[in-house]
Design a protein around this motif. Structure first.
Motif, mmCIF file in Angstrom:
data_model
loop_
_atom_site.group_PDB
_atom_site.id
_atom_site.type_symbol
_atom_site.label_atom_id
_atom_site.label_comp_id
_atom_site.label_asym_id
_atom_site.label_seq_id
_atom_site.Cartn_x
_atom_site.Cartn_y
_atom_site.Cartn_z
ATOM 1 N N UNK A 261 1.341 -1.064 -0.377
ATOM 2 C CA UNK A 261 -0.034 -0.077 -0.163
ATOM 3 C C UNK A 261 0.485 1.245 0.079
ATOM 4 N N UNK A 262 0.882 2.263 -1.520
ATOM 5 C CA UNK A 262 1.545 3.301 -1.008
ATOM 6 C C UNK A 262 0.435 4.594 -1.136
ATOM 7 N N UNK A 263 1.231 5.268 -0.302
ATOM 8 C CA UNK A 263 -0.467 6.599 0.147
ATOM 9 C C UNK A 263 0.607 7.825 -0.894
ATOM 10 N N UNK A 264 -0.311 8.456 -1.128
ATOM 11 C CA UNK A 264 0.191 10.132 -1.227
ATOM 12 C C UNK A 264 -0.352 10.986 -0.254
ATOM 13 N N UNK A 265 0.244 12.353 -0.014
ATOM 14 C CA UNK A 265 -1.617 13.244 0.206
ATOM 15 C C UNK A 265 -1.144 12.733 1.710
ATOM 16 N N UNK A 266 -0.988 12.059 2.367
ATOM 17 C CA UNK A 266 -1.397 11.664 3.852
ATOM 18 C C UNK A 266 -1.143 12.725 5.253
ATOM 19 N N UNK A 267 -1.834 13.326 6.072
ATOM 20 C CA UNK A 267 -1.820 13.671 6.921
ATOM 21 C C UNK A 267 -0.317 13.703 7.246
ATOM 22 N N UNK A 268 -0.991 12.858 8.720
ATOM 23 C CA UNK A 268 0.212 12.319 9.989
ATOM 24 C C UNK A 268 1.670 12.011 9.116
ATOM 25 N N UNK A 269 2.174 11.554 9.788
ATOM 26 C CA UNK A 269 4.047 11.095 9.442
ATOM 27 C C UNK A 269 4.460 11.046 8.515
ATOM 28 N N UNK A 270 5.658 10.195 7.447
ATOM 29 C CA UNK A 270 6.086 9.817 6.782
ATOM 30 C C UNK A 270 6.894 8.707 7.460
ATOM 31 N N UNK A 271 7.246 7.566 5.976
ATOM 32 C CA UNK A 271 7.321 6.749 6.753
ATOM 33 C C UNK A 271 7.961 5.768 5.410
ATOM 34 N N UNK A 272 8.195 4.342 5.317
ATOM 35 C CA UNK A 272 7.999 3.098 4.558
ATOM 36 C C UNK A 272 8.758 2.181 5.360
ATOM 37 N N UNK A 273 7.567 1.104 5.531
ATOM 38 C CA UNK A 273 8.127 0.149 6.437
ATOM 39 C C UNK A 273 7.583 -1.218 5.083
ATOM 40 N N UNK A 274 9.028 -1.844 4.989
ATOM 41 C CA UNK A 274 9.337 -3.154 4.218
ATOM 42 C C UNK A 274 9.227 -4.223 4.983
ATOM 43 N N UNK A 275 8.628 -5.255 5.536
ATOM 44 C CA UNK A 275 8.664 -6.628 6.576
ATOM 45 C C UNK A 275 8.889 -8.240 5.794
ATOM 46 N N UNK A 276 9.565 -8.665 5.959
ATOM 47 C CA UNK A 276 9.895 -9.855 5.505
ATOM 48 C C UNK A 276 9.686 -11.027 6.695
ATOM 49 N N UNK A 277 8.792 -11.693 6.201
ATOM 50 C CA UNK A 277 7.946 -12.612 7.118
ATOM 51 C C UNK A 277 8.944 -14.141 6.592
ATOM 52 N N UNK A 278 9.534 -14.828 7.331
ATOM 53 C CA UNK A 278 10.054 -16.397 6.931
ATOM 54 C C UNK A 278 9.786 -17.266 8.043
ATOM 55 N N UNK A 279 10.630 -18.402 7.851
ATOM 56 C CA UNK A 279 9.825 -19.385 8.618
ATOM 57 C C UNK A 279 11.088 -19.924 9.312
ATOM 58 N N UNK A 280 11.890 -18.827 9.581
ATOM 59 C CA UNK A 280 13.029 -18.606 10.562
ATOM 60 C C UNK A 280 12.573 -17.976 11.346
#
Length: 371
Positions: free
Chosen positions: A248-267
């Motif tokens: 989900x990518x968003x522009x024009x948000x009032x709150x804080x700016x951030x990029x979070x990329x989460x990678x989940x695995x078996x270990x």
């Protein structure tokens, strides 16, 4: 090896990505020498040459590319002119570093990639986020089994550009969907490139695009501007290794700016996080943090990134360091003939991914929820 002589097209003397990133990177790396700058007006070209210490100034990109003291042409202007300017550099037989996106359309990008192959030169595309230390270290950890088999990826990127309904004059053109410089192309291109670099390519996807804020005011003039470029990008899909991905990518948000990329695995799990103002929260501009955990139910911990991933002088401004890492890798390629830097063919593949997102949006079937 002699120093690589560089001509930068789009080297505005007072602002812009060339002044912010490319020029500081080139001036700090001993492998390169800035020999030429080009802008659209004689007075700005001469001023850029004075400010940046380049011996040659041009308003004609073809003359810059053909100059005997230019080995590498760097294109840092609006996407709509990339095809013409990159084409001029390739016709002159020069190596080319072009900012992302490569072309206004995938067809333009394919043509440039084919021309670069015919010319037999080195070509680089400005997808520098993959050179961020946290990203390169995460890639190493994943290859070494830190997360085990990747099972899912989740990305949320928020950029508060124009959140108050105002936009600076220099950025107003990005609201025009025909310019190829909106949220999907810029944030989407850079962020999805990191996702695929770390977790694998998309095998299939479903997407939706939307324009939630259609009207803006230009800060300096008060002029009204209509936005036709999506400020919401939502997609989910399956990667080649079988992992599920949501973005989900968003522009024009009032709150804080951030990029979070989460990678989940078996270990274990890894997270790449960028935060700050609307620029530094974009993964391609910042030096994000890397966090991880391998214990069930435990919170993420900051993971130290080995110094060898940083690889450029610390005095380079933060916004320019990832670009500097591209240049350093390109210098190695030019010295030994290797092709480690992402080039135009890679850019074409990313263009095709963005096309798949647009096509999915156009063709998607909606299913009403019944109660």
């Amino acid at each position: 090896m002699d120093r690589i002589r560089v001509g930068v097209i789009g080297a505005s003397p007072d602002r812009g990505w060339a002044a912010t990133a490319h020029i500081p990177a080139l001036r700090a790396l001993p492998e390169f020498e800035l020999t030429a700058v080009g802008t659209s007006r004689p007075e700005s070209a001469q001023e850029a040459a004075r400010v940046f210490g380049a011996p040659h100034a041009f308003t004609d990109a073809r003359r810059l590319a053909e100059h005997p003291e230019v080995d590498l042409v760097v294109v840092t202007v609006k996407v709509s002119t990339h095809a013409e300017l990159v084409g001029a550099a390739l016709a002159a037989g020069k190596h080319v570093y072009c900012e992302w996106p490569l072309g206004l359309t995938t067809e333009e990008a394919e043509h440039l990639a084919a021309s670069a192959r015919t010319a037999g030169v080195h070509d680089a595309i400005g997808l520098q986020a993959r050179y961020a230390p946290a990203v390169s270290h995460a890639r190493r950890l994943i290859a070494e089994g830190y997360v085990g088999r990747v099972t899912s990826v989740h990305v949320h990127a928020v950029r508060g550009k124009g959140a108050a309904g105002e936009i600076p004059a220099w950025a107003a053109y990005t609201l025009d969907g025909a310019q190829g410089a909106g949220l999907l192309e810029v944030v989407g291109g850079h962020t999805l490139d990191v996702l695929e670099c770390l977790a694998g390519d998309f095998a299939e996807l479903s997407a939706a695009l939307a324009v939630q804020r259609t009207g803006y005011t230009v800060t300096e003039t008060g002029d009204a501007v209509t936005s036709t470029s999506p400020d919401q990008v939502l997609l989910h899909g399956v990667l080649t290794g079988g992992a599920m991905a949501s973005v989900h990518l968003e522009d024009a948000r009032v709150g804080d700016n951030r990029t979070v990329l989460e990678i989940a695995g078996t270990e274990g799990d890894l997270t790449v996080v960028a935060a700050g103002d609307w620029k530094s929260a974009q993964i391609q501009i910042s030096e994000p943090r890397l966090r991880g955990t391998r214990e069930v139910g435990t919170p993420y911990q900051d993971l130290p990134v080995p110094e060898h991933h940083r690889s450029v002088p610390a005095e380079i401004p933060a916004a320019a360091r990832n670009v500097a890492r591209v240049y350093a890798a390109l210098a190695d390629d030019l010295r030994d003939g290797s092709r480690s830097v992402a080039g135009f063919d890679h850019g074409v593949r990313l263009h095709r991914l963005l096309d798949a997102i647009r096509e999915s949006t156009e063709k998607r079937a909606t299913h009403p929820v019944t109660r």
